[in-house]
Motif scaffolding. Structure first.
Motif, PDB file in Angstrom:
ATOM      1  N   MET A 159      -5.454  -3.187   7.290  1.00  0.00           N
ATOM      2  CA  MET A 159      -4.143  -2.561   7.133  1.00  0.00           C
ATOM      3  C   MET A 159      -3.161  -3.123   8.166  1.00  0.00           C
ATOM      4  O   MET A 159      -3.544  -3.430   9.284  1.00  0.00           O
ATOM      5  N   LYS A 212      -2.034  -3.612   2.712  1.00  0.00           N
ATOM      6  CA  LYS A 212      -3.484  -3.688   2.854  1.00  0.00           C
ATOM      7  C   LYS A 212      -3.906  -5.092   2.449  1.00  0.00           C
ATOM      8  O   LYS A 212      -3.830  -5.459   1.279  1.00  0.00           O
ATOM      9  N   PHE A 257       0.813  -1.206   0.000  1.00  0.00           N
ATOM     10  CA  PHE A 257       0.000   0.000   0.000  1.00  0.00           C
ATOM     11  C   PHE A 257       0.853   1.267   0.000  1.00  0.00           C
ATOM     12  O   PHE A 257       0.640   2.163  -0.799  1.00  0.00           O
ATOM     13  N   ASP A 258       1.836   1.336   0.901  1.00  0.00           N
ATOM     14  CA  ASP A 258       2.637   2.544   1.009  1.00  0.00           C
ATOM     15  C   ASP A 258       3.912   2.253   1.790  1.00  0.00           C
ATOM     16  O   ASP A 258       4.067   1.183   2.372  1.00  0.00           O
ATOM     17  N   LYS A 284       3.753   0.704  -6.260  1.00  0.00           N
ATOM     18  CA  LYS A 284       2.634   1.515  -5.747  1.00  0.00           C
ATOM     19  C   LYS A 284       1.744   2.017  -6.874  1.00  0.00           C
ATOM     20  O   LYS A 284       0.520   2.066  -6.739  1.00  0.00           O
TER      21      LYS A 284
END
Length: 91
Positions: free
Chosen positions: A62, A57, A37-38, A89
């Motif tokens: 999360m 995720k 996710f990040d 991403k």
């Protein structure tokens, strides 16, 4: 520390060998790239200490992995890692 974007998996590892101790602490992070996710890079001590933290995720929600030090990464390796993560991403 090492990070690989291999096929559909995002894998990272961290090996910590404390001074004077013969037992090492090894952390391996592994997640399907689709769950990525990040990431966040945190700089401390005027940028001398750097950590990266991954956020994924999953169908269950999360999850944030513990931060991993990238302080000893050469600048080119850090740039390559960021480029790979940005490509994952964006996909």
């Amino acid at each position: 520390s090492f990070f690989l974007g291999n096929n559909d998996m995002l894998t990272g590892g961290y090996l910590n060998i404390p001074l004077g101790v013969f037992i090492s602490n090894c952390i391996v992070l592994s997640s399907p790239q689709a769950y990525f996710f990040d990431y966040k890079i945190k700089k401390q001590a005027w940028g001398l200490l750097k950590t990266i933290q991954f956020e994924i995720k999953t169908p269950k929600g999360m999850f944030k992995y513990p931060p991993v030090s990238i302080s000893l990464f050469p600048k080119k390796k850090e740039e390559r890692l960021i480029k790979i993560l940005e490509e994952i991403k964006a996909s």
